[in-house]
Design a protein around this motif. Sequence first.
Motif, short mmCIF file in Angstrom:
data_model
loop_
_atom_site.label_atom_id
_atom_site.label_comp_id
_atom_site.label_asym_id
_atom_site.label_seq_id
_atom_site.Cartn_x
_atom_site.Cartn_y
_atom_site.Cartn_z
N GLY A 97 19.10 124.69 73.59
CA GLY A 97 19.00 124.44 72.16
C GLY A 97 19.83 123.25 71.74
N MET A 98 21.04 123.13 72.27
CA MET A 98 21.89 121.98 71.98
C MET A 98 21.22 120.68 72.42
N LEU A 99 20.62 120.70 73.61
CA LEU A 99 19.96 119.51 74.15
C LEU A 99 18.80 119.09 73.26
N GLN A 100 17.98 120.04 72.84
CA GLN A 100 16.80 119.71 72.05
C GLN A 100 17.14 119.29 70.63
N LYS A 101 18.20 119.81 70.07
CA LYS A 101 18.56 119.44 68.71
C LYS A 101 19.29 118.10 68.66
N ARG A 102 20.07 117.81 69.69
CA ARG A 102 20.76 116.51 69.71
C ARG A 102 19.79 115.39 70.05
N PHE A 103 18.96 115.62 71.07
CA PHE A 103 18.01 114.61 71.53
C PHE A 103 16.60 115.11 71.24
N ARG A 104 16.13 114.83 70.04
CA ARG A 104 14.85 115.36 69.59
C ARG A 104 13.65 114.79 70.33
N ARG A 105 13.85 113.69 71.05
CA ARG A 105 12.75 113.08 71.78
C ARG A 105 12.15 114.04 72.80
N ILE A 106 12.95 114.85 73.44
CA ILE A 106 12.41 115.69 74.51
C ILE A 106 11.56 116.84 73.97
#
Length: 387
Positions: free
Chosen positions: A300-309
């Motif tokens: 969740g942290m990864l997807q919210k910080r880097f919305r491109r993925i």
Amino acid sequence: MDDIKKKILTNLMDSHGALELFNMIHESSSSSESSEDEDDQDSQLMQRIDEYSEEDFKSQFRLNRSTVDFIVSNFAKSRYSTNSTPHGGRPRMECKKEIYVFLFYLGNTVTFKELGDIFGIQKSSAWFAVGRVSGWLVSIGDKYIKWPQREEVKENARKIVSLKKMPGVLGVINCTRVKTQCTTRDLFFPKKRKKNVDIFFQAVVDADRKFIDIDLSCADGKSKFQHSSRALRRSTLYRNAQDNYKGLFPYNTFLIGNSWCPNLNWLIPPFSNKMSTTECHIKFNRIHLSTQKIASDALGMLQKRFRRITKFTEQRLVKGAISIVASACILHNMCIIMNDSFEIDEVELESSSESQCAPEEEYPQNLDLEIDRRQLLFEYMSLRNKI
């Protein structure tokens, strides 16, 4: 830029994203664009970004300024930077601007045309900048995404048992799908019918929510759970664990995973509904589910910080999309190491302060690997009144 382009940016991006950056960068240059050359415009753009407050800078580029400066300094020394490849013709972008272009692309869902308009470069220049920076990050990935060693395994297991009350856990495995515009033609199957192919993202997360192993492969049309189990068995992690269990999991530690995971001596899923016949089994599954949240929080942290993925709009090459997802994971770990936090409303992270004062849990070391590890863990936690 005219009003039409502003409307495009407004519709495709959030109100505090690219449109704000566009206004701050171009508000004073639009009237004198004809009288200023490209070098002056580029220097003005970089100057305006440097004048951002810390809050504005992080809202645009998703990282602290100190973290970005660290990335720029290391990228400038690499063979991927434009400084190391001199050539004739027009001068290339400076390293800092390339990093800004890449981070803005990774943190938003803009197209390459819009990205070029925002930073005053051509679409092709934006494309190559993203490719160079992501390639460099992947080349140094083994420094930031690495399997813990013996003492690190002990510390990681201690943190998890302090937070989640489940002993012997080295990490948590989880998976997700990344939707792309890649097709089977990019997978060298020209005779087959063209269809979109997503990326299957399998990750192992430690107690600090860092990725210690990732596996990126092409997902087929099967359901998520069917492909999850099959992709696990095809992964490098599965082969290494089967061949070198004691070396990969010292002190008889193990991973825990969701219900799609097989029950192995190094991987423990929850009990199925048919097997959860007692109150103790139900409590065990609750603790297991709570421990699984470590991995879901990290994703969740990864997807919210880097919305491109979460949304690839133009990538048609599977290799390029995988490289960008992998580079986001590397930046995620880099940010955790450098204490570069990111506030996310949707992901509630539990405080790790308890792990500093909780006593270390002793877990039986000399185990018979033929025994059902899940059942052994269940009995151990029952005797310790954990469930």
